[in-house]
Every structure is written in C-alpha cells, then in structure tokens.
Write a protein that holds these residues in place. Structure first.
Motif, PDB file in Angstrom:
ATOM      1  N   ARG A   1       4.559  54.904   9.063  1.00 38.91           N
ATOM      2  CA  ARG A   1       4.912  55.532  10.237  1.00 38.91           C
ATOM      3  C   ARG A   1       4.736  54.784  11.365  1.00 38.91           C
ATOM      4  NH1 ARG A   1       2.575  61.341  11.839  1.00 38.91           N
ATOM      5  NH2 ARG A   1       0.833  59.670  12.159  1.00 38.91           N
ATOM      6  N   GLU A   2       3.684  53.778  11.441  1.00 34.49           N
ATOM      7  CA  GLU A   2       3.086  53.141  12.702  1.00 34.49           C
ATOM      8  C   GLU A   2       4.233  51.841  13.044  1.00 34.49           C
ATOM      9  OE1 GLU A   2       0.184  55.505  11.240  1.00 34.49           O
ATOM     10  OE2 GLU A   2       1.193  54.042  10.432  1.00 34.49           O
ATOM     11  N   VAL A   3       4.786  51.494  11.886  1.00 34.50           N
ATOM     12  CA  VAL A   3       5.756  50.234  12.239  1.00 34.50           C
ATOM     13  C   VAL A   3       7.038  50.596  12.715  1.00 34.50           C
ATOM     14  CG1 VAL A   3       4.750  48.921  10.418  1.00 34.50           C
ATOM     15  CG2 VAL A   3       6.779  50.203   9.754  1.00 34.50           C
ATOM     16  N   GLY A   4       7.521  51.880  13.012  1.00 33.60           N
ATOM     17  CA  GLY A   4       8.736  52.283  13.390  1.00 33.60           C
ATOM     18  C   GLY A   4       8.884  51.759  14.845  1.00 33.60           C
ATOM     19  N   PRO A   5       7.717  52.197  15.917  1.00 37.78           N
ATOM     20  CA  PRO A   5       8.295  51.527  17.118  1.00 37.78           C
ATOM     21  C   PRO A   5       8.315  50.015  17.343  1.00 37.78           C
ATOM     22  CG  PRO A   5       6.610  53.181  17.059  1.00 37.78           C
ATOM     23  CD  PRO A   5       6.855  52.846  15.511  1.00 37.78           C
ATOM     24  N   ARG A   6       7.710  49.350  16.448  1.00 35.30           N
ATOM     25  CA  ARG A   6       7.808  47.786  16.516  1.00 35.30           C
ATOM     26  C   ARG A   6       9.335  47.570  15.909  1.00 35.30           C
ATOM     27  NH1 ARG A   6       6.428  43.695  18.966  1.00 35.30           N
ATOM     28  NH2 ARG A   6       6.686  41.545  17.612  1.00 35.30           N
ATOM     29  N   ILE A   7       9.672  48.121  14.964  1.00 33.99           N
ATOM     30  CA  ILE A   7      11.125  48.034  14.487  1.00 33.99           C
ATOM     31  C   ILE A   7      12.109  48.164  15.677  1.00 33.99           C
ATOM     32  CG2 ILE A   7      12.769  48.476  12.575  1.00 33.99           C
ATOM     33  CD1 ILE A   7      10.506  48.964  10.751  1.00 33.99           C
ATOM     34  N   GLN A   8      11.687  49.335  16.147  1.00 35.27           N
ATOM     35  CA  GLN A   8      12.689  49.698  17.196  1.00 35.27           C
ATOM     36  C   GLN A   8      12.785  48.547  18.508  1.00 35.27           C
ATOM     37  OE1 GLN A   8      15.302  52.206  16.914  1.00 35.27           O
ATOM     38  NE2 GLN A   8      14.356  52.859  15.126  1.00 35.27           N
ATOM     39  N   TYR A   9      11.470  48.069  18.762  1.00 39.24           N
ATOM     40  CA  TYR A   9      11.549  47.106  19.677  1.00 39.24           C
ATOM     41  C   TYR A   9      12.097  46.092  19.175  1.00 39.24           C
ATOM     42  CZ  TYR A   9       8.940  43.567  22.693  1.00 39.24           C
ATOM     43  OH  TYR A   9       9.005  42.568  23.443  1.00 39.24           O
ATOM     44  N   LEU A  10      12.015  45.465  18.075  1.00 37.07           N
ATOM     45  CA  LEU A  10      12.606  44.335  17.607  1.00 37.07           C
ATOM     46  C   LEU A  10      14.128  44.421  17.550  1.00 37.07           C
ATOM     47  CD1 LEU A  10      10.172  42.959  14.966  1.00 37.07           C
ATOM     48  CD2 LEU A  10      10.437  42.351  17.179  1.00 37.07           C
ATOM     49  N   LEU A  11      14.593  45.573  17.120  1.00 37.26           N
ATOM     50  CA  LEU A  11      15.913  45.866  17.193  1.00 37.26           C
ATOM     51  C   LEU A  11      16.582  45.840  18.506  1.00 37.26           C
ATOM     52  CD1 LEU A  11      16.200  48.708  14.318  1.00 37.26           C
ATOM     53  CD2 LEU A  11      16.997  46.241  14.095  1.00 37.26           C
ATOM     54  N   GLY A  12      15.992  46.186  19.654  1.00 34.92           N
ATOM     55  CA  GLY A  12      16.323  46.456  20.693  1.00 34.92           C
ATOM     56  C   GLY A  12      16.482  45.021  21.408  1.00 34.92           C
ATOM     57  N   LYS A  13      15.434  43.863  21.226  1.00 38.47           N
ATOM     58  CA  LYS A  13      15.570  42.581  21.600  1.00 38.47           C
ATOM     59  C   LYS A  13      16.492  41.922  21.100  1.00 38.47           C
ATOM     60  CE  LYS A  13      12.006  42.143  24.349  1.00 38.47           C
ATOM     61  NZ  LYS A  13      12.209  41.329  25.816  1.00 38.47           N
ATOM     62  N   LEU A  14      16.823  42.103  19.803  1.00 35.72           N
ATOM     63  CA  LEU A  14      17.774  41.566  18.972  1.00 35.72           C
ATOM     64  C   LEU A  14      19.172  41.880  19.492  1.00 35.72           C
ATOM     65  CD1 LEU A  14      18.680  39.665  16.450  1.00 35.72           C
ATOM     66  CD2 LEU A  14      18.659  41.673  15.319  1.00 35.72           C
ATOM     67  N   ALA A  15      19.270  43.315  19.692  1.00 32.22           N
ATOM     68  CA  ALA A  15      20.651  43.557  20.497  1.00 32.22           C
ATOM     69  C   ALA A  15      20.976  42.783  21.671  1.00 32.22           C
ATOM     70  CB  ALA A  15      20.633  45.100  20.207  1.00 32.22           C
ATOM     71  N   ALA A  16      19.785  42.782  22.489  1.00 30.65           N
ATOM     72  CA  ALA A  16      19.934  42.353  24.041  1.00 30.65           C
ATOM     73  C   ALA A  16      20.274  40.917  23.828  1.00 30.65           C
ATOM     74  CB  ALA A  16      18.657  42.539  24.706  1.00 30.65           C
ATOM     75  N   SER A  17      19.614  40.215  22.894  1.00 32.43           N
ATOM     76  CA  SER A  17      19.665  38.727  22.912  1.00 32.43           C
ATOM     77  C   SER A  17      21.154  38.359  22.515  1.00 32.43           C
ATOM     78  CB  SER A  17      18.588  38.045  21.959  1.00 32.43           C
ATOM     79  OG  SER A  17      17.582  38.209  22.479  1.00 32.43           O
ATOM     80  N   GLN A  18      21.673  39.132  21.263  1.00 30.43           N
ATOM     81  CA  GLN A  18      22.848  39.099  20.834  1.00 30.43           C
ATOM     82  C   GLN A  18      23.801  39.196  21.860  1.00 30.43           C
ATOM     83  OE1 GLN A  18      23.770  37.805  17.971  1.00 30.43           O
ATOM     84  NE2 GLN A  18      26.043  38.119  18.395  1.00 30.43           N
ATOM     85  N   SER A  19      23.698  40.480  22.790  1.00 29.63           N
ATOM     86  CA  SER A  19      24.635  40.492  23.901  1.00 29.63           C
ATOM     87  C   SER A  19      24.648  39.417  24.611  1.00 29.63           C
ATOM     88  CB  SER A  19      24.109  41.736  24.471  1.00 29.63           C
ATOM     89  OG  SER A  19      24.834  42.266  25.680  1.00 29.63           O
ATOM     90  N   LYS A  20      23.640  38.918  24.988  1.00 28.78           N
ATOM     91  CA  LYS A  20      23.734  37.626  26.056  1.00 28.78           C
ATOM     92  C   LYS A  20      24.316  36.649  25.501  1.00 28.78           C
ATOM     93  CE  LYS A  20      19.163  38.634  28.217  1.00 28.78           C
ATOM     94  NZ  LYS A  20      17.661  38.363  28.409  1.00 28.78           N
TER      95      LYS A  20
END
Length: 871
Positions: free
Chosen positions: A833-852
């Motif tokens: 359960r603890e890796v869930g926030p990290r996965i969400q953080y990485l997914l958000g970074k990935l989406a932002a970079s992809q958008s850029k």
C-alpha cells in the motif's frame, strides 16, 4: 784517465754539502783530479788508495754501486725493512731524509755546478760537520757501538736521501748490522730537520739499484718489469699475490695493476701504486735488480725485476671525472651558473628596470624633444589638439571626483591597493595615466595582455621582461636548459637543476623589479633631512608621496583557472603594498577580480573604483568636439562655421546617443563615421549591424567552440530575453530549463556560464550587497543589436528550435527515468500500500513531461515550416 764529461748538476753545489777545503778543479776535466783519500781502518796514519770519483751516476758512470767483501751500503728512510736476503756481497741501502722530496723540481732548473764529493767523507769521519748540515743526521743515525766504517757517501737529491757505503768486520752479516741500526733508531728516534714528525729508519737493498741522473722523478706508481736473468731466456710473470708479498714490507699498496692477458708488449710488466711517495722510493731503490729464483716462482731460468717510476697520468682525467659524477657535477654547474647570473647580471637588470621606471632613456620625456614637438604641434596640429583636449576635458570634468579620490589615496600612508574596474572602452587607462598620474615620472605600466597571450614559456618570459625593462634576458636558454634537464633526468634519474619553471623565472623578474622600485623610492631620501636617521622601511612608511606607482592593466584578461601569470602578479603586488615599496593600481574588465586578489591579500579590503558609461550630455559634447576637429570653409555673417553648426542632421544626435549609450569606444566610432559624411541615424544603424554580426560570430555560431563555457542555446536564451527586457533577474535565469538542465558538459553549471558570458561582455552582472542581482547587456549598443537579431524570423526560428530540441531531449530522459522506476515497481511480487503515492507521483510527472514534449514538438513543427519557407 777517464773521458771528459759535463756535470749539469752536482749535490755539492749546495753549501751544506760543499767541502770546506778549497780545491782547484778543472770543471771540464774533473775526473783527472785525484781526491783526498780516507785513512784505512787497519793502518792508522796511512792513507788508503784513491778510487775514481763516485757521483749520483754511480762509479765509473755506470749507474751502479759495487761492494766488495765485508762491504755494504746503508740507506735511511722513515720505514724499516722487516726482512732481507743475505748473500756474499750485499749492498745495504740506508735511506736518510736529508733533502725534502718536494724540492726535486729544483733539478729541472738549468743549473750547472762543480765541486767534488771527496771532501764529504773527510768531513764525515773527522766530525767536521755543522749542526744544521744534512750529513749530521747520517752521523747521528749510525751509533759508535755498531762496528762499521763509512767508506763512501752518495747524495741522491731526486730520492731525497743519500747512499751510505760502509765496511763491516768478518763474521757479521749485513742483516745483523741493519738490525743493530734499526734497534738504535727505535730507541733513539731522529727527526729530519725539515719534517720533525717523521723518524729515520733503515732499509736494506736486496737488489742492485740503478743510479741515473735522467730527468725522471719519483712517483707513487712503480713499474715492475719482468726481464730474464740472461739474454735468450724467458722470464716469468709474477702474480699479484707474489708482488704483494715482495713489496708490502715497504709500505701500504693502494693498487696492483697487472698487464692485460692479451697484451703483446714485452717485457711483461705490472704497476704498483703505493699510498705514499717515500714508500715507492724505498721500494724502487731496494728491489731494483732483484733476481727471483725458480724455487721462489721466478721460472726455470729465474726472473729479474727492473723497477722504474711511472707517472700516473690519466688522459682526460678531469673530463672523465666530470662525466663519471653527473649527480654532483651537473647540480654544481647549475648552482655556479646561477651564482654568476646573480652576481653579474642582476645589477645590470636592476639598472635597466630603474631606467624604465624613471623614463631615463625615453626620448619623448626629453626637454629638448618636448620643445621641438610643441613648436611643430603649434604650427601643424594646434587646432585639432585643442579640440581633442576640449573633448576629453569634458569627460575628465565629469569624472573629476574619481580623479581627486585616487590622487588622495596615493598620498595616504596606508597600504594602497586600488582596483579600477569597468567595461572595455570605458577609459580606465586614460583616466589613470593621463589624469590621475599626470606629470609623475616614477610610474611603471605592466600590461598583462601580451604576457597572458604569449605562447610558450620563452615567449611569456620575454613579454614579462619587456613590460618592466628587464634586460638582458636569455629566454631562449629556457628551451635548451629544459632539454639538458630532460636528458640528465633520463641519465642520472634526478633533475639537474639547469632548467627553471616558469613560476621561478617570473619570480626572478618580479623580484628584480621590486628591488628597482625600492631604489627609485629611496632616491628622494637625503641625509640632511630631519628623518634621515630612520630605516628604509620606516622612511618609506613616512613618505608615501615618494613611492612609485605600479599600474597593472588588463588584469584577468582571458581569465583562466590556475593561471601562473595572474597569481604571480597578484602575490608580487601584495608584497609591494605591504612593504610600502610602491602603490599598486589594477585595471580590470572582469567583475570577479576579488577572487584572485583575495588569495594574495586575504586580510585586506580593496579600494575600488567602478567606471561606467558617461552621461548623455557629456557623450554628445564629446562627439561634437571630435567632429569639430575637421576644418570648415562655410561662413555665416563673416564668421566661420564649425562642422556641427553647418550640419542640420545633428538634431538626430540625441536619439542616436540614447541608443549607443556612454561607452567611449562606441562614441569614438560614431564620431569617425560622422566625419565621413554619414548621418547620425545611418551611422548608428551600421554600428548596430556590426555589433549584431559580432554577437553571432562570438557567442552564437558553432565555430571554434572548444574554449567556450556556454552553449548556443544559453547565449540565445539571454539574447531573446534581454531583447524584451532591459534587465533580468539573476536567479530566475538560473532556474530556467536552458540553464538548469543543459546537455552540454561545459555548460552544466549555470553560474559558471553566466560568469563566462559576463567576462566575454555579452552581459553584465550587477550586484547588491555583494550578491549577483540583475543581468543586463554587456554594452549599451547590444540592446539594439539583440532586438535586431530577434527580428530575423529565420534566425529566431533556428535557435528557438534548437532550444526546444534540447528541452525535448531533457524531458525524454526524465520520461525514461520515470518509466524505469515504474517498471521496477510493477515487477514487485506484491504491491504494498505504501508504494501507491510514489506510483501516482511518477505517473503525474510522466504525464506532465509527456505534455511538455507534445507541446514542444508542435512548436518545432511550426518553426520547421518557417525555416522551409523563408530565406
């Protein structure tokens, strides 16, 4: 009657050996004179028959001494013979130190002497000797208890002694007589008159000495030849062990050198090197002619020893010793050369440096030359000179406060360490030399630019020496000495010391310059002054007005980390100020000068003067005065009009000066263009275009980027940003993606990039409370040049696309990093359960970079269309 002979030197020519009775002797027929005989031992009162005269060449001029039955010869020396062979007719050789051996050179003199030896025996046996005569030693060395009778004395000046021939009773051997004499000398030591530390001892001759009067003199080396006992027979070559056993009794042997086995020289021979000269003399006289029998190792027919002195001459021994001891010789030569250089050339160099500081040999400072120059100037160029003076006078009036402040600092007793900073073309050098130091003779200008730009150590040394008048300078010797040092290091394994590092040679130049500066400062000192009793340092501290001024121009020009030139100059300048030898003024364009100077003076605060651009009013006046230098024939109301009065386009000058700013170099360029007839707007437009071309070549184009510390994208980002805004926030630029995430290895550090661009004068960094605050253009005209570059749509599209491409690469690397981490987390056997926030953080970074990346790719597509459609 013997044949006539010529006597070249005779021992009896010495006063102490000359017979007391007067004799009449024909010099050229000496053998025809009968000598006075000696009373016979067995017939008292009767005279013995007279034999022919015996001199240094032996009896009958044969070179040998004969001894009959019951006769022998004694020779006294400072060494005693431990063993002796006995025979029927032995010659006992007593060697006594009655002459100093060191005086044998007297025999080389072209002296001729006469006299007879016949009186020596008479004086010896009748005690007619004076206490200081050498024969007294012989008399004292032979005790009355020994039953011998001296029958003949043969002095040997070359050997430093004399042969003593004697008769002994039957039934007593010569060895027993030698033992008695030796025991007596041990119990009653006798010292020679010329050497009180040496004792006389006896030595027995076991061979047949050859007494010659040739110009052969004693040496510590004795040559032993092995000759057959009779013609036609073969001699044996003695081994080193046998030679040692035969000759060691006469003294310590330093070396025994036998003949090489492949040598064809006959007779065979060997060399014996004795430790002392007298030991070699005794061995030669005692062993010459000795016969070695077969049972003793002399071969079937026996071997006879023939001894002679051999000069121990080593060919080229000085050269061989120097070559064989390079570790000692090479550093010694280097030290000697250094000492000669210091003793001979340093005073000459100091003299030339003083002359350079005092301008003693400068023709332009000569009064007669100045008078002729003033007369010619008044006739030909008076008007232009006056106009130039007026133009510069306006600038100096605007900066009069700075000039007065600098002159005040030069009169203070505190350590003067002044730094005048400002951009290129701001007039720093003219302000200091032409105004603040005007009329001052004891000034020294050191331009760092040619020193730093010199290629190679020799060129750097020559440039530094020329800057201070250091001569003679042998810079070419640096390359030669480096080669010698390299060769010596490869040969002996250590440096020879011939070559000196650039640091050491620059240190010598600055040290000589400091000595000359101190002598120049003390020239004003007089013994009659009230403070004439002060020491040199105290007097210099009390009289700051007498100290010379050292101006160091172009300091930190092409600043490079670890530059020896700037480090040595700053250390040397710090020493001048702390020792009160001179005032030092640095002129620099680099705003980071405090880093270099703080190393030399970490505990001092610099006195700083910052020169900026002049005001628009002064700039306009300067341009007009430059324009008025050209004569004009136009008149109005009978009065001649100046160029600016007859030109109507000068109304545009105010607007043009606002664009150019107050940089003197740009204003001078504008004035020259106006003189050619161009309008101010046209001239400024060409200046802007030229500046834009310089920016393209120096900062943006990918030509010769090896020494650049910035990327094209970073330079263009600043150009585009400053074209929109007059100033930028320093930290905002550092946080931009172009400076924070550059892919270029040399441009990864944003602060270093901005510092490098500031040193290259693309930008200027303004500070507040010691920290960088704002970024502005390097020159006022660059503001318009930046706008001109950004108005070029093709150029703008090209560099914008390069920036977007680099940013896309950076974000793509970030996306790859995010994907790698997500893949690693997805491969876990269980999903905590603890890796869930990290996965969400990485997914958000990935989406932002992809958008850029998607947005930048769209912009790149638009820019490509512009590049494809426009020229």
């Amino acid at each position: 009657m013997q044949a006539q002979r010529r006597v070249f030197f005779n021992p009896t020519s010495l006063p102490c050996l000359r017979a007391q009775r007067p004799q009449c002797r024909n010099f050229y027929n000496s053998v025809s004179t009968r000598r006075v005989g000696l009373k016979h031992l067995n017939a008292p009162g009767k005279w013995r028959g007279v034999r022919r005269e015996s001199t240094e060449t032996g009896e009958d001029l044969t070179g040998h001494i004969s001894a009959g039955p019951n006769e022998g010869i004694l020779f006294f020396d400072s060494k005693i013979l431990s063993k002796a062979n006995e025979g029927h007719q032995l010659i006992v050789y007593f060697f006594i130190d009655i002459f100093p051996i060191k005086l044998y050179w007297a025999l080389r003199l072209p002296m001729r002497g006469g006299g007879s030896l016949s009186g020596l025996l008479w004086r010896f046996n009748n005690k007619a000797l004076r206490p200081y005569e050498p024969l007294t030693l012989v008399k004292r060395a032979i005790p009355d208890s020994v039953p011998i009778k001296v029958t003949e004395i043969l002095p040997r000046l070359k050997d430093g002694g004399a042969f003593i021939k004697f008769q002994h009773p039957q039934g007593m051997t010569t060895k027993e007589i030698e033992g008695l004499v030796a025991r007596y000398l041990e119990e009653n030591p006798i010292n020679p008159w010329f050497n009180p530390f040496r004792r006389i001892r006896t030595n027995l001759v076991v061979g047949r000495p050859w007494l010659e009067d040739l110009s052969r003199f004693p040496s510590r080396r004795v040559k032993v030849e092995f000759v057959p006992t009779s013609p036609g027979k073969e001699a044996a070559e003695l081994s080193q062990e046998m030679l040692y056993s035969l000759f060691r009794r006469y003294g310590k042997l330093a070396e025994i050198v036998t003949q090489p086995s492949d040598s064809k020289i006959l007779p065979k021979f060997a060399f014996l090197d004795f430790a002392r000269l007298r030991e070699a003399i005794v061995a030669k006289n005692c062993m010459h002619g000795l016969k070695i029998l077969e049972e003793a190792g002399g071969g079937p027919s026996g071997t006879q020893l023939r001894l002679s002195f051999e000069k121990k001459i080593e060919a080229h021994w000085i050269r061989d010793w120097l070559v064989s001891h390079p570790k000692v010789v090479i550093p010694a030569i280097a030290a000697l050369l250094a000492a000669i250089t210091v003793a001979v050339f340093d005073p000459i160099r100091t003299f030339f440096i003083k002359a350079h500081i005092d301008h003693a040999f400068h023709l332009t400072d000569n009064k007669l030359y100045k008078w002729f120059k003033s007369q010619a100037t008044d006739i030909f160029t008076s008007r232009s000179s006056m106009a130039e003076g007026v133009g510069l006078g306006a600038i100096w009036d605007d900066r009069k406060e700075v000039i007065d402040q600098l002159q005040t600092w030069l009169l203070e007793t505190a350590d003067t360490f002044v730094v005048v900073s400002g951009p290129r073309g701001s007039g720093k050098r003219e302000l200091i030399l032409d105004q603040a130091l005007k009329g001052r003779n004891n000034t020294l200008l050191i331009d760092c630019k040619p020193i730093q730009e010199a290629r190679g150590d020799s060129a750097t040394i020559s440039a530094a020496a020329a800057a201070v008048g250091y001569r003679p300078v042998f810079s070419w010797m640096n390359s030669i000495s480096s080669l010698v040092d390299l060769a010596a290091q490869g040969t002996i394994g250590v440096k020879s010391g011939f070559s000196e590092t650039l640091d050491a040679q620059l240190g010598k130049i600055w040290q000589n310059t400091a000595t000359a500066l101190k002598q120049v400062a003390l020239q004003c000192r007089k013994k009659n002054d009230k403070d004439g009793n002060l020491s040199d340092d105290d007097w210099l501290d009390a009289h700051p007005e007498c100290r010379p001024v050292v101006v160091i121009d172009n300091f930190l020009h092409k600043n490079e980390e670890g530059s020896i030139v700037y480090d040595k100059i700053s250390e040397w300048a710090a020493g001048l100020t702390t020792a009160n030898i001179a005032h030092v003024i640095f002129l620099t364009n680099d705003t980071s000068y405090s880093k270099s100077l703080s190393k030399a003076l970490p505990d001092r605060v610099f006195r700083q003067i910052s020169l900026g651009d002049i005001t628009p009013e002064v700039a306009k006046k300067f341009v007009i005065t430059r324009l008025n230098e050209e004569p004009s024939d136009a008149t109005k109301g009978g009065e001649k009009l100046t160029p600016h009065q007859r030109r109507r386009d000068l109304e545009e000058l105010d607007e043009c000066i606002d664009v150019l700013g107050g940089r003197l170099a740009d204003l001078e360029f504008l004035a020259r263009r106006l003189k050619t007839g161009q309008t101010p707007k046209r001239a400024v437009a060409e200046i802007i275009e030229q500046s834009a071309s310089e920016i393209m070549k120096m900062y943006l184009l990918a030509v010769d980027t090896g020494e650049r510390k910035w990327s094209q994208e970073q330079a263009w980002y600043l150009v585009k940003s400053l074209a929109k805004n007059n100033s930028l926030r320093y930290n905002e630029i550092l946080l931009s993606n172009t400076f924070a995430s550059s892919l270029s290895p040399s441009a990864s550090n944003g602060e270093n990039v901005l510092e490098a661009l500031s040193a290259a004068e693309l930008i200027s960094i303004k500070t507040h409370n010691g920290r960088p605050q704002t970024i502005k253009v390097g020159k006022p005209v660059y503001q318009a040049a930046f706008k001109l570059l950004t108005e070029d749509n093709v150029l703008k599209s090209k560099f914008d696309m390069a920036i977007l491409t680099e940013l896309t690469k950076v974000e793509t690397k970030n996306i790859n990093k995010y994907e790698t981490e997500l893949s690693m987390l997805g491969n876990l056997p269980k999903q905590p359960r603890e890796v869930g926030p990290r996965i969400q953080y990485l997914l958000g970074k990935l989406a932002a970079s992809q958008s850029k990346v998607e947005g930048w790719e769209k912009e790149v597509g638009v820019l490509k269309k512009v590049l494809a459609s426009e020229y």
